[in-house]
Design a protein around this motif. Structure first.
Motif, PDB file in Angstrom:
ATOM      1  N   LYS A 158     -24.159  16.567  10.743  1.00  0.00           N
ATOM      2  CA  LYS A 158     -22.988  16.669  11.838  1.00  0.00           C
ATOM      3  C   LYS A 158     -21.905  15.806  11.103  1.00  0.00           C
ATOM      4  N   ILE A 159     -20.642  16.428  11.190  1.00  0.00           N
ATOM      5  CA  ILE A 159     -19.424  15.954  10.489  1.00  0.00           C
ATOM      6  C   ILE A 159     -18.803  14.962  11.541  1.00  0.00           C
ATOM      7  N   LEU A 160     -18.847  13.725  11.289  1.00  0.00           N
ATOM      8  CA  LEU A 160     -18.344  12.640  12.077  1.00  0.00           C
ATOM      9  C   LEU A 160     -16.859  12.398  11.783  1.00  0.00           C
ATOM     10  N   LEU A 161     -16.504  12.503  10.629  1.00  0.00           N
ATOM     11  CA  LEU A 161     -15.153  12.290  10.387  1.00  0.00           C
ATOM     12  C   LEU A 161     -14.677  12.815   9.201  1.00  0.00           C
ATOM     13  N   GLU A 162     -13.308  13.923   9.159  1.00  0.00           N
ATOM     14  CA  GLU A 162     -12.690  14.242   8.079  1.00  0.00           C
ATOM     15  C   GLU A 162     -11.357  13.712   7.915  1.00  0.00           C
ATOM     16  N   GLN A 163     -11.041  12.527   7.455  1.00  0.00           N
ATOM     17  CA  GLN A 163      -9.850  11.992   7.674  1.00  0.00           C
ATOM     18  C   GLN A 163      -9.124  12.140   6.168  1.00  0.00           C
ATOM     19  N   LYS A 164      -8.044  12.903   6.174  1.00  0.00           N
ATOM     20  CA  LYS A 164      -7.422  13.113   4.957  1.00  0.00           C
ATOM     21  C   LYS A 164      -6.581  11.846   4.385  1.00  0.00           C
ATOM     22  N   SER A 165      -6.504  12.018   3.038  1.00  0.00           N
ATOM     23  CA  SER A 165      -5.798  10.700   2.490  1.00  0.00           C
ATOM     24  C   SER A 165      -4.323  10.858   3.197  1.00  0.00           C
ATOM     25  N   VAL A 180       0.942  -1.218  -0.159  1.00  0.00           N
ATOM     26  CA  VAL A 180      -0.194   0.133  -0.079  1.00  0.00           C
ATOM     27  C   VAL A 180       0.923   1.234  -0.224  1.00  0.00           C
ATOM     28  N   GLU A 181       0.616   1.993  -0.816  1.00  0.00           N
ATOM     29  CA  GLU A 181       1.370   3.298  -0.927  1.00  0.00           C
ATOM     30  C   GLU A 181       0.807   4.409  -0.287  1.00  0.00           C
ATOM     31  N   SER A 182      -0.599   4.444  -0.504  1.00  0.00           N
ATOM     32  CA  SER A 182      -1.583   5.385   0.248  1.00  0.00           C
ATOM     33  C   SER A 182      -2.806   4.928   0.560  1.00  0.00           C
ATOM     34  N   ILE A 183      -3.430   5.566   1.347  1.00  0.00           N
ATOM     35  CA  ILE A 183      -4.770   5.195   1.792  1.00  0.00           C
ATOM     36  C   ILE A 183      -5.675   6.538   1.699  1.00  0.00           C
ATOM     37  N   ALA A 184      -6.817   6.223   0.716  1.00  0.00           N
ATOM     38  CA  ALA A 184      -7.767   7.161   0.278  1.00  0.00           C
ATOM     39  C   ALA A 184      -8.434   8.093   1.656  1.00  0.00           C
ATOM     40  N   GLY A 185      -8.595   9.043   1.396  1.00  0.00           N
ATOM     41  CA  GLY A 185      -9.318  10.157   2.735  1.00  0.00           C
ATOM     42  C   GLY A 185     -10.792   9.732   2.701  1.00  0.00           C
ATOM     43  N   GLN A 186     -11.267   9.917   3.693  1.00  0.00           N
ATOM     44  CA  GLN A 186     -12.778   9.951   3.961  1.00  0.00           C
ATOM     45  C   GLN A 186     -13.313  10.635   4.745  1.00  0.00           C
ATOM     46  N   SER A 187     -14.758  11.113   4.381  1.00  0.00           N
ATOM     47  CA  SER A 187     -15.808  11.804   5.229  1.00  0.00           C
ATOM     48  C   SER A 187     -16.804  11.086   5.663  1.00  0.00           C
ATOM     49  N   ARG A 188     -17.243  11.003   6.827  1.00  0.00           N
ATOM     50  CA  ARG A 188     -18.382  10.599   7.508  1.00  0.00           C
ATOM     51  C   ARG A 188     -19.357  11.648   8.124  1.00  0.00           C
ATOM     52  N   VAL A 189     -20.714  12.018   7.464  1.00  0.00           N
ATOM     53  CA  VAL A 189     -21.321  12.685   7.761  1.00  0.00           C
ATOM     54  C   VAL A 189     -22.815  11.995   8.190  1.00  0.00           C
ATOM     55  N   GLU A 190     -23.391  12.742   9.314  1.00  0.00           N
ATOM     56  CA  GLU A 190     -24.718  12.237   9.816  1.00  0.00           C
ATOM     57  C   GLU A 190     -25.796  13.355   9.159  1.00  0.00           C
ATOM     58  N   PHE A 191     -26.742  13.208   8.276  1.00  0.00           N
ATOM     59  CA  PHE A 191     -27.691  13.907   7.937  1.00  0.00           C
ATOM     60  C   PHE A 191     -29.084  13.677   8.683  1.00  0.00           C
ATOM     61  N   VAL A 205     -17.967   9.177   2.150  1.00  0.00           N
ATOM     62  CA  VAL A 205     -17.347   9.817   0.818  1.00  0.00           C
ATOM     63  C   VAL A 205     -15.865   9.584   0.945  1.00  0.00           C
ATOM     64  N   ARG A 206     -15.404   8.956  -0.212  1.00  0.00           N
ATOM     65  CA  ARG A 206     -13.995   8.732  -0.385  1.00  0.00           C
ATOM     66  C   ARG A 206     -13.585   9.151  -1.731  1.00  0.00           C
ATOM     67  N   HIS A 207     -12.238   9.621  -1.618  1.00  0.00           N
ATOM     68  CA  HIS A 207     -11.463  10.028  -2.975  1.00  0.00           C
ATOM     69  C   HIS A 207     -10.071  10.117  -2.613  1.00  0.00           C
ATOM     70  N   GLY A 208      -9.069   9.717  -3.490  1.00  0.00           N
ATOM     71  CA  GLY A 208      -7.767   9.840  -3.541  1.00  0.00           C
ATOM     72  C   GLY A 208      -7.153  11.133  -3.269  1.00  0.00           C
ATOM     73  N   SER A 209      -8.047  12.239  -3.845  1.00  0.00           N
ATOM     74  CA  SER A 209      -7.662  13.525  -3.634  1.00  0.00           C
ATOM     75  C   SER A 209      -8.619  14.287  -2.688  1.00  0.00           C
ATOM     76  N   ASP A 210      -7.815  14.883  -1.569  1.00  0.00           N
ATOM     77  CA  ASP A 210      -8.828  15.413  -0.294  1.00  0.00           C
ATOM     78  C   ASP A 210      -9.632  16.499  -0.756  1.00  0.00           C
ATOM     79  N   SER A 211      -9.070  17.362  -1.708  1.00  0.00           N
ATOM     80  CA  SER A 211     -10.045  18.552  -2.357  1.00  0.00           C
ATOM     81  C   SER A 211     -11.123  17.886  -3.143  1.00  0.00           C
ATOM     82  N   ALA A 212     -11.253  16.900  -3.903  1.00  0.00           N
ATOM     83  CA  ALA A 212     -12.176  16.477  -4.478  1.00  0.00           C
ATOM     84  C   ALA A 212     -13.254  15.829  -3.668  1.00  0.00           C
TER      85      ALA A 212
END
Ligand code: GLV
Ligand code: MN
Ligand code: MN
Length: 419
Positions: free
Chosen positions: A325-332, A213-224, A292-299
């Motif tokens: 409510k934002i539960l997680l903002e984990q950068k790649s 593994v070279e990198s791990i994609a970032g992820q956001s978790r939000v509750e609506f 939500v996940r993407h290799g690019s944090d800005s995307a």
């Protein structure tokens, strides 16, 4: 430690034992019909008991830290030797397979077993993280966040669906939440290594057993939470409803569309709860999860903003309110290049071609990487199936992973002696 250590180990036998152990742990579950093991549930106690017995038989000292992580220290040659951490998580998603997480812990113990009592210039700390999936409290990495000193008050106060807080869950398990700070890593750590199934189809499509593994994609978790008005399903005309479930449903489809139309983006609503939850009542409130996940944090961040905008637009059009409510903002996170390079060499020594790849799944390694060099080895996942009881792994691939792990320990020991 020389190559002879590897030659004398029956890696296939060890691999069979690793698989048998994963299957055994899969039976410790909150439900009888499958494997569901959330953060510090009663079944986790049985898992701890079982794994502790395996480690103690190898002379390993075992403890559970205040965040519920099971930790076993196999000492190094000298008392003050630094430790290489090897581990993964012990919690599961609902109706899980037998290998996600648990395989990495069973692999760590197999490596200790293969050492046959031989000491290295560094110690090895096996860690079974208490929580990585984020199922019980909607936010993941509770175990690994404690190791990097990020298990804060807000997280300790977060409640599950039964109204039990993280802090209460810790106390109910017989642990002392006031001691969380003592779970944090000391400075004497060499790095963190995690073996994990790939949970996707890439290695299988390439015909390769192991990946780096070279990198791990970032992820956001939000509750609506969509709020409308609950009302009688028989008497409320369609044009006079403020249906929170219908609004959420419209938005769920918008989430899927954005994922489909944005290259590299995956966006998922995996759980939905409507209140009051009866066939003859228009739902007044609906709570949905977003991942939500993407290799690019800005995307990724842009996608989350767009989905918040769409939730507002749908709600306003239907005369509803929505809050989030934002539960997680984990950068790649990039894995440590030196450790990844050593893994690559170790895979080559097993006669396999190492494939460098990005992980779409989140892992404890991405949290540990904040404090220590972290790296991961992926094992081919048959059919690319994971988070499902059909999840599996081939015994030959586990054997290659053990071989790779032993070569890696050997390399790290030589490097350590040189420096
Ligand atoms: C962990 O399995 C994740 O959600 O990536
Ligand atoms: Mn996992
Ligand atoms: Mn998982």
């Amino acid at each position: 430690m020389g190559n002879s250590t590897i030659n004398t180990v029956d890696v296939l036998g060890c691999a069979q034992e690793v698989i048998a152990r994963c299957k055994k742990l899969a039976a410790f579950s909150e439900d009888l019909s499958g494997t569901t093991r959330l953060f510090l549930c009663p079944a986790m106690r049985e898992v701890h008991r079982e794994i502790s017995a395996w480690m103690k038989s190898l002379g390993v000292e075992v403890r559970t830290d205040a965040a519920g992580n099971l930790r076993g220290l196999y000492p190094g040659e000298r008392g003050n030797a630094p430790a290489l951490l090897i581990g993964s998580h012990l919690d599961t998603v609902p109706n899980a397979g037998a290998y996600d997480g648990v395989l990495g812990v069973a692999m760590a113990i197999a490596l200790l077993q293969a050492l046959q009592g031989q000491k290295l210039p560094f110690g090895i700390e096996v860690i079974g993280f208490s929580e990585e999936e984020g199922v019980r409290f909607g936010t993941p990495f509770i175990g690994s966040r404690a190791l990097v000193g990020r298990l804060d008050e807000a997280l300790l106060d977060r409640r599950d669906r039964q109204g039990i807080s993280v802090r209460e869950a810790i106390e109910d398990f017989g642990l002392d939440s006031a001691e969380i700070a003592q779970a944090a890593l000391t400075s004497n750590v060499l790095g963190y290594l995690e073996f994990h199934i790939e949970q996707g189809p890439v290695l299988e499509s390439l015909g390769l057993p192991l990946g780096v593994v070279e990198s791990i994609a970032g992820q956001s978790r939000v509750e609506f939470t969509f709020s409308g008005q609950s009302n009688h399903a028989g008497t409320t005309p369609m044009n006079l409803r403020r249906d929170a479930l219908a609004a959420a449903a419209e938005w769920v489809v918008a989430v899927e569309k954005l994922g489909q139309n944005t290259p590299g983006l995956v966006a998922t609503v995996g759980a939905i709860e409507a209140k009051p939850g009866a066939a003859n009542v228009v739902a007044g409130e609906t709570r949905v999860t977003l991942d939500v996940r993407h290799g690019s944090d800005s995307a990724r961040e842009q996608a989350v903003r767009e989905l918040m905008r769409q939730a507002e637009a749908i709600s306003s059009h239907r005369s509803l309110q929505v809050r989030h409510k934002i539960l997680l903002e984990q950068k790649s996170v990039a894995m440590d290049p030196l450790l990844a390079g050593e893994i690559e060499k170790a895979i080559q020594k097993t006669g396999c071609k190492p494939h460098r790849m990005v992980s779409g799944a989140g892992h404890d390694a991405m949290v540990l990487a904040e404090k220590v060099p972290a790296a991961m080895v992926f094992l081919r996942t048959p059919g690319g199936i994971s988070h499902d009881p059909a999840e599996s792994v081939a015994v030959e691939d586990v054997a290659k992973a053990i071989e790779c792990g032993l070569h890696l320990l050997n390399q790290l020991a030589s490097n350590f002696a040189r420096n």
